[in-house]
Enzyme design. Structure first.
Site, mmCIF file in Angstrom:
data_model
loop_
_atom_site.group_PDB
_atom_site.id
_atom_site.type_symbol
_atom_site.label_atom_id
_atom_site.label_comp_id
_atom_site.label_asym_id
_atom_site.label_seq_id
_atom_site.Cartn_x
_atom_site.Cartn_y
_atom_site.Cartn_z
ATOM 1 C CG ASN A 82 -1.722 1.240 1.401
ATOM 2 O OD1 ASN A 82 -1.767 2.080 0.491
ATOM 3 N ND2 ASN A 82 -2.375 1.385 2.537
ATOM 4 C CE LYS B 157 -0.087 3.171 4.769
ATOM 5 N NZ LYS B 157 0.047 3.255 6.230
ATOM 6 C CG HIS C 24 -5.706 1.903 5.201
ATOM 7 N ND1 HIS C 24 -5.255 2.854 6.094
ATOM 8 C CD2 HIS C 24 -4.701 1.009 5.059
ATOM 9 C CE1 HIS C 24 -4.022 2.535 6.468
ATOM 10 N NE2 HIS C 24 -3.658 1.420 5.850
ATOM 11 C CD GLU D 95 -2.781 5.456 6.748
ATOM 12 O OE1 GLU D 95 -2.783 5.484 5.499
ATOM 13 O OE2 GLU D 95 -1.857 4.946 7.423
ATOM 14 C CD GLU E 55 -3.297 -2.381 7.299
ATOM 15 O OE1 GLU E 55 -2.197 -2.616 6.796
ATOM 16 O OE2 GLU E 55 -3.938 -1.347 7.067
ATOM 17 N N GLY F 289 2.765 2.434 10.821
ATOM 18 C CA GLY F 289 3.705 3.550 10.674
ATOM 19 C C GLY F 289 4.392 3.938 11.970
ATOM 20 C CB SER G 34 5.559 -1.679 11.868
ATOM 21 O OG SER G 34 5.132 -0.346 12.147
HETATM 22 P P1 13P Z 1 3.247 0.519 7.647
HETATM 23 O O1 13P Z 1 3.765 -0.776 7.073
HETATM 24 O O2 13P Z 1 3.959 1.710 7.135
HETATM 25 O O3 13P Z 1 3.151 0.445 9.147
HETATM 26 O O4 13P Z 1 1.742 0.667 7.114
HETATM 27 C C1 13P Z 1 0.852 -0.385 7.250
HETATM 28 C C2 13P Z 1 -0.379 -0.078 6.484
HETATM 29 O O5 13P Z 1 -1.159 0.777 6.853
HETATM 30 C C3 13P Z 1 -0.625 -0.821 5.233
HETATM 31 O O6 13P Z 1 -1.904 -0.591 4.757
#
Ligand code: 13P
Length: 252
Positions: A10, A12, A96, A98, A168, A174, A214
């Site tokens: 992903n 982002k 997601h 976010e 997740e 992150g 992560s």
């Molecule tokens: P990170 O791997 O940067 O923690 O992000 C995970 C994520 O949100 C994947 O959709």
């Protein structure tokens, strides 16, 4: 039952179209010998068409990061499922954390997107996961149940063959804090149990549940060795060809 591991990147809100091409070229040369792991990349909308073109001769498939549930109309700034299909997408990430956190998405709006994605032949990767506060308040299971039930409302057992779930935990995204393999496996087992209750054991044992939060080359193998972890949804570490491929190789 052996489920085919699925590793998705992903990206982002990272990478311009030119940077997308460079990263894909780096991935393609490193991925030529990988056949037993399903590999997915999810660049931003503006890079999907050129990414599809670049990936034509590779085993890496394309996904988008979101979509609206209407197929067309006066919805300024939105992207529809038929547009994603036409651009070459196989998968679409939905719900997601976010999107839920910054853009007001709820289980209900995720569910509308799920129905549209499946109706148009896109495979949704539906994200769920608790916040740190919810975990500390011992509400993890309740939150996961609400998200699974709400997000999948009205989805049939037959449609579930095209659904991927991604657990997740919001506190691990992150942050560099990964759930331990045991914590992740516990959540995955619970989610699989919810699917079994709703759809029966056959659907539950076939569905793939990715872990996200992560994931790095150094922790991927241990996470993926767990019975209930069938892949990874990778953020930061998918933005670099070496580290994304290292995660895929850990899955092999
Ligand atoms: P990170 O791997 O940067 O923690 O992000 C995970 C994520 O949100 C994947 O959709």
């Amino acid at each position: 039952m052996a489920r085919r591991i699925i590793i998705a990147g992903n990206w982002k809100m990272h990478k311009t179209p030119a940077e997308t091409l460079r990263l894909l070229n780096g991935l393609k040369v490193r991925a030529v010998n990988i056949s037993n792991v399903e590999m997915v990349v999810c660049p931003t909308f503006v890079s999907l068409t050129i990414a599809a073109e670049a990936l034509k001769d590779s085993r890496i498939v394309l996904g988008a990061q979101n979509m609206f549930w209407e197929t067309e109309g006066a919805y300024t700034g939105e992207i529809s499922a038929p547009m994603l299909k036409d651009a070459g997408c196989t998968y679409v990430i939905l719900g997601h954390s976010e999107r839920r956190q910054y853009f007001g998405e709820t289980d209900e709006t995720v569910n509308k997107r799920m129905h549209r994605a499946l109706a148009e032949g896109l495979k949704p990767i539906m994200c769920i996961g608790e916040t740190l506060q919810e975990r500390e308040d011992n509400r993890m299971f309740e939150v996961l149940e609400r998200q699974v039930t709400g997000g999948l409302a009205g989805i049939s057992a037959g449609q579930m063959a095209d659904v991927v779930l991604a657990y997740e935990p919001v506190w691990a995204i992150g942050t560099g804090k990964t759930a331990t393999p045991e914590q992740a496996d516990e959540a995955h087992a619970y989610i699989r149990g919810l699917i079994a209750k709703a759809y029966g054991d056959t659907v539950a044992s076939a569905i793939r549940i990715q872990y996200g939060g992560s994931v790095k080359p150094g922790n991927a193998a241990e996470l993926l060795s767990k019975d209930n972890i069938d892949g990874a949804l990778v953020g930061g570490a998918s933005l670099d060809a070496e580290s994304f491929i290292a995660i895929i190789k850990a899955a092999e």
